[in-house]
Design a protein around this motif. Structure first.
Motif, PDB file in Angstrom:
ATOM      1  N   ASN A  13       0.851  -1.187   0.000  1.00 28.54           N
ATOM      2  CA  ASN A  13       0.000   0.000   0.000  1.00 28.54           C
ATOM      3  C   ASN A  13       0.889   1.241   0.000  1.00 28.54           C
ATOM      4  OD1 ASN A  13      -1.777   2.159   0.695  1.00 28.54           O
ATOM      5  ND2 ASN A  13      -3.195   0.686   1.600  1.00 28.54           N
ATOM      6  N   ALA A  14       0.851   1.983  -1.093  1.00 31.10           N
ATOM      7  CA  ALA A  14       1.697   3.174  -1.220  1.00 31.10           C
ATOM      8  C   ALA A  14       1.143   4.367  -0.460  1.00 31.10           C
ATOM      9  CB  ALA A  14       1.851   3.539  -2.700  1.00 31.10           C
ATOM     10  N   ASN A  15      -0.041   4.236   0.129  1.00 30.70           N
ATOM     11  CA  ASN A  15      -0.670   5.351   0.809  1.00 30.70           C
ATOM     12  C   ASN A  15      -0.298   5.448   2.277  1.00 30.70           C
ATOM     13  OD1 ASN A  15      -2.249   6.069  -1.552  1.00 30.70           O
ATOM     14  ND2 ASN A  15      -3.451   4.236  -1.133  1.00 30.70           N
ATOM     15  N   ILE A  16       0.655   4.640   2.714  1.00 26.82           N
ATOM     16  CA  ILE A  16       1.146   4.741   4.086  1.00 26.82           C
ATOM     17  C   ILE A  16       2.633   5.088   4.050  1.00 26.82           C
ATOM     18  CG2 ILE A  16      -0.564   3.062   4.869  1.00 26.82           C
ATOM     19  CD1 ILE A  16       1.723   1.036   5.177  1.00 26.82           C
ATOM     20  N   PRO A  17       3.141   5.803   5.051  1.00 30.76           N
ATOM     21  CA  PRO A  17       4.545   6.211   5.031  1.00 30.76           C
ATOM     22  C   PRO A  17       5.511   5.108   5.443  1.00 30.76           C
ATOM     23  CG  PRO A  17       3.479   7.025   7.004  1.00 30.76           C
ATOM     24  CD  PRO A  17       2.401   6.399   6.178  1.00 30.76           C
ATOM     25  N   GLN A  18       5.005   4.084   6.106  1.00 30.40           N
ATOM     26  CA  GLN A  18       5.870   3.020   6.614  1.00 30.40           C
ATOM     27  C   GLN A  18       6.356   2.137   5.477  1.00 30.40           C
ATOM     28  OE1 GLN A  18       4.446   0.858  10.146  1.00 30.40           O
ATOM     29  NE2 GLN A  18       4.935  -1.023   9.083  1.00 30.40           N
ATOM     30  N   LYS A  19       7.661   1.979   5.342  1.00 30.48           N
ATOM     31  CA  LYS A  19       8.241   1.116   4.317  1.00 30.48           C
ATOM     32  C   LYS A  19       8.399  -0.304   4.865  1.00 30.48           C
ATOM     33  CE  LYS A  19       8.722   4.286   1.154  1.00 30.48           C
ATOM     34  NZ  LYS A  19      10.010   4.874   0.781  1.00 30.48           N
ATOM     35  N   CYS A  20       8.258  -1.259   3.984  1.00 31.38           N
ATOM     36  CA  CYS A  20       8.413  -2.664   4.359  1.00 31.38           C
ATOM     37  C   CYS A  20       9.890  -3.031   4.301  1.00 31.38           C
ATOM     38  CB  CYS A  20       7.604  -3.550   3.408  1.00 31.38           C
ATOM     39  SG  CYS A  20       7.730  -5.307   3.764  1.00 31.38           S
ATOM     40  N   ASP A  21      10.441  -3.450   5.435  1.00 26.04           N
ATOM     41  CA  ASP A  21      11.849  -3.834   5.508  1.00 26.04           C
ATOM     42  C   ASP A  21      11.939  -5.283   5.962  1.00 26.04           C
ATOM     43  OD1 ASP A  21      14.581  -3.602   5.308  1.00 26.04           O
ATOM     44  OD2 ASP A  21      14.740  -1.865   6.628  1.00 26.04           O
ATOM     45  N   ILE A  22      13.154  -5.775   6.071  1.00 26.31           N
ATOM     46  CA  ILE A  22      13.369  -7.199   6.300  1.00 26.31           C
ATOM     47  C   ILE A  22      12.722  -7.679   7.593  1.00 26.31           C
ATOM     48  CG2 ILE A  22      15.588  -7.009   7.508  1.00 26.31           C
ATOM     49  CD1 ILE A  22      14.805  -9.475   4.644  1.00 26.31           C
ATOM     50  N   GLN A  23      12.663  -6.830   8.611  1.00 26.30           N
ATOM     51  CA  GLN A  23      12.055  -7.248   9.881  1.00 26.30           C
ATOM     52  C   GLN A  23      10.548  -7.386   9.777  1.00 26.30           C
ATOM     53  OE1 GLN A  23      13.565  -4.288   9.478  1.00 26.30           O
ATOM     54  NE2 GLN A  23      12.363  -2.633  10.403  1.00 26.30           N
ATOM     55  N   ASN A  24       9.957  -6.875   8.696  1.00 27.02           N
ATOM     56  CA  ASN A  24       8.518  -7.001   8.483  1.00 27.02           C
ATOM     57  C   ASN A  24       8.157  -8.228   7.652  1.00 27.02           C
ATOM     58  OD1 ASN A  24       9.043  -3.619   7.876  1.00 27.02           O
ATOM     59  ND2 ASN A  24       7.973  -4.318   9.709  1.00 27.02           N
ATOM     60  N   VAL A  25       9.156  -9.014   7.277  1.00 27.83           N
ATOM     61  CA  VAL A  25       8.947 -10.169   6.404  1.00 27.83           C
ATOM     62  C   VAL A  25       9.143 -11.459   7.186  1.00 27.83           C
ATOM     63  CG1 VAL A  25       9.598 -11.265   4.225  1.00 27.83           C
ATOM     64  CG2 VAL A  25       9.869  -8.780   4.495  1.00 27.83           C
ATOM     65  N   ASP A  26       8.182 -12.367   7.062  1.00 26.13           N
ATOM     66  CA  ASP A  26       8.316 -13.699   7.661  1.00 26.13           C
ATOM     67  C   ASP A  26       9.135 -14.548   6.697  1.00 26.13           C
ATOM     68  OD1 ASP A  26       8.015 -15.929   9.266  1.00 26.13           O
ATOM     69  OD2 ASP A  26       6.083 -16.483   8.394  1.00 26.13           O
ATOM     70  N   LEU A  27      10.374 -14.861   7.070  1.00 22.96           N
ATOM     71  CA  LEU A  27      11.302 -15.585   6.197  1.00 22.96           C
ATOM     72  C   LEU A  27      11.461 -17.026   6.641  1.00 22.96           C
ATOM     73  CD1 LEU A  27      14.104 -12.873   5.914  1.00 22.96           C
ATOM     74  CD2 LEU A  27      12.439 -13.471   4.148  1.00 22.96           C
ATOM     75  N   ILE A 385      -0.061 -20.745   9.009  1.00 28.52           N
ATOM     76  CA  ILE A 385       0.317 -20.535  10.397  1.00 28.52           C
ATOM     77  C   ILE A 385       1.570 -19.676  10.453  1.00 28.52           C
ATOM     78  CG2 ILE A 385       1.051 -21.669  12.531  1.00 28.52           C
ATOM     79  CD1 ILE A 385      -0.546 -24.115  11.629  1.00 28.52           C
ATOM     80  N   GLY A 386       1.585 -18.717  11.357  1.00 34.49           N
ATOM     81  CA  GLY A 386       2.769 -17.860  11.452  1.00 34.49           C
ATOM     82  C   GLY A 386       2.828 -17.129  12.779  1.00 34.49           C
ATOM     83  N   ASP A 387       3.788 -16.216  12.870  1.00 34.94           N
ATOM     84  CA  ASP A 387       3.930 -15.343  14.021  1.00 34.94           C
ATOM     85  C   ASP A 387       3.548 -13.947  13.559  1.00 34.94           C
ATOM     86  OD1 ASP A 387       4.667 -13.684  16.070  1.00 34.94           O
ATOM     87  OD2 ASP A 387       6.620 -14.585  16.409  1.00 34.94           O
ATOM     88  N   PHE A 388       2.385 -13.488  14.023  1.00 32.55           N
ATOM     89  CA  PHE A 388       1.849 -12.230  13.538  1.00 32.55           C
ATOM     90  C   PHE A 388       1.994 -11.083  14.536  1.00 32.55           C
ATOM     91  CE2 PHE A 388      -0.543 -15.653  11.398  1.00 32.55           C
ATOM     92  CZ  PHE A 388      -0.167 -15.392  10.098  1.00 32.55           C
ATOM     93  N   GLY A 389       2.834 -11.288  15.565  1.00 28.83           N
ATOM     94  CA  GLY A 389       3.177 -10.178  16.434  1.00 28.83           C
ATOM     95  C   GLY A 389       2.528 -10.211  17.798  1.00 28.83           C
TER      96      GLY A 389
END
Length: 480
Positions: A13-27, A385-389
């Protein structure tokens, strides 16, 4: 038979200022990624050897930082180069709505770079979200591309199995096929394309009928994604012929399908009850029985919003709630979450809830009691299934309101997600959720569900979005 698999999911979503970085990705890497693929037994035959690479799931977030994307893409490309002489086919699980700094679509970039390595003929199958954007080049670089049919996406595993099994069949019986693409001058939001409603239900039935023809491998309708402004935005049609000799027929099918969808353009509508805030609040508060679900659609985290807006909370605090219990699930505020995480259950704390990004997320002073501290580990979102915070549930002093405060923009759409943070929506008269339309479980179990037309990063009125780069004319922005 050696099949390389990779997964990259981001709805940016380009309408938010927060950029997606590696810590936001479930790897997940290597064999650890198998549980994220949702493939059933499509690749479990004795003669099939899977070459795992990476599963990178960023969910719904902001535009991805280039360094983050480069890391994910290079991991996939390196694995392909290292195994180039043994790979018989590639299976990709992509979303289709990613957007990367300096690049644009990450999905398109990955596929283009893969083709540079493997050439034009190696079978590549792509299972994808219908809320992704397409181009002719992207579609034709795939061998098979098919999107989920159901929205919400209850058929992910079925779709993944479909694509993977057809790649296996192509490897066993080699032939060269190329998908056919049609772009439609039609731009829709997910809230206008719910599969249990018309016209999507009829479109999906038509797709099923088309696939019964032995000359057609698959037919799919891609709704597209409208939360970043790009030339690729808009609906698309993909038809995959069974053989090159069926290509002329598949072109006819693609034209018929495109016309079928286009002719239904005036039938697309918001699903369920849709109201402005005041009307929605009054309808909810007058209900004798609960639970009632209100969706803060302008802050829809399943479409990449941050889930930080406090506007509805502020309005509820002004109202006569008639002693009815209210739950907000949830409001993201990393700073406040960190403060509360250092406290104990039962502690009373003064907080300022709201990240003050704009007027919609203006801080609200609250005196609260901590009820529960938990984490969304082991809960599911679309079957994965994941870790969603982390999540902390608090009760507001002097108001019958509980709030789940999170450190991420995880949605609450199923009971197990609520119970993971110590609440049960049956205990509340009204639950406010940060989604667009109410998901199936909420609709089934609620006495009423209302989509509230709020402002934010995911406003529902498409004509208010400041598009500059999309194809024009485009319905409904333009009257065609």
């Amino acid at each position: 038979m050696n099949i390389l698999v990779a997964k990259f999911v981001l709805e940016a979503n380009a309408n938010i200022p927060q950029k997606c970085d590696i810590q936001n990705v479930d790897l997940k890497f290597g064999v650890d990624m198998f549980d994220t693929l949702q493939l059933k037994d499509a690749l479990k035959a004795e003669d099939i050897h899977i070459i795992p690479t990476i599963s990178a799931n960023a969910g719904s977030s902001g535009i991805m930082k280039k360094e983050c994307f480069d890391y994910i893409e290079s991991y996939i490309l390196r694995a392909i180069k290292e195994n180039i002489h043994s790979i018989d086919g590639i299976y990709l699980h992509l979303h289709g709505a990613s957007y990367v700094e300096e690049i644009g679509s990450g999905d398109h970039h990955i596929l283009k770079e893969i083709r540079k390595i493997v050439g034009p003929y190696l079978p590549i199958g792509i299972a994808c979200d219908p809320h992704g954007n397409l181009t002719k080049e992207y579609v034709e670089n795939a061998t098979i591309i098919r999107s989920y049919r159901e929205s919400p996406h209850t058929d992910i595993e079925e779709t993944n199995y479909f694509v993977a099994s057809h790649i296996v069949e192509l490897i066993r019986n080699r032939k060269t096929i190329k998908p056919i693409y049609r772009k439609l001058p039609l731009i829709l939001g997910g809230e206008q394309s719910v599969s249990t409603d018309e016209p999507v239900r009829s479109i999906n039935q038509y797709l099923d009928e088309l696939e019964k023809d032995e000359r057609i491998v698959s037919a799919s309708w891609h709704v597209g994604y409208l939360r970043h402004d790009c030339p690729e935005a808009g609906c698309g049609i993909v038809v995959v012929p069974n053989d090159e000799k069926d290509r002329d027929y598949a072109n006819e099918v693609a034209d018929r399908l495109a016309r079928y969808v286009w002719d239904k353009r005036h039938e697309f509508h918001y699903t369920g009850l849709t109201m402005q805030f005041e009307d929605a609040f009054n309808a909810a508060i007058e209900m004798e029985e609960g639970p009632v679900f209100l969706t803060d659609s302008g802050d829809n985290v399943t479409s990449g919003a941050m889930g930080v807006n406090t506007m509805m909370l502020r309005e509820f605090l002004k109202k006569d709630l008639k002693n009815k219990s209210i739950l907000f699930a949830a409001i993201q505020d990393q700073k406040t979450y960190n403060v509360l995480s250092n406290k104990n259950i039962g502690d009373q704390v003064d907080i300022q809830l709201g990240i003050n990004l704009d007027d919609l997320s203006r801080p609200v002073p609250l005196h609260v009691t901590i009820k529960h501290k938990g984490r969304q580990v082991g809960t599911k979102m679309f079957g994965e299934i994941g870790d969603f915070g982390g999540c902390i549930t608090v009760s507001v002093t002097d108001a019958p309101i509980d709030i789940i405060i999170t450190d991420s923009n995880h949605p609450f759409v199923e009971m197990e997600e609520f119970k993971a943070v110590g609440v049960d929506y049956y205990d509340y008269a009204i639950t406010v959720v940060k989604i667009g339309y109410a998901f199936p479980e909420l609709v089934k179990n609620g006495k009423k569900a209302i989509m509230v037309l709020t402002d934010g990063a995911t406003i529902q009125d498409t004509t208010r979005l400041p598009f500059k780069l999309i194809m024009r004319p485009m319905y409904p922005i333009d009257e065609i």
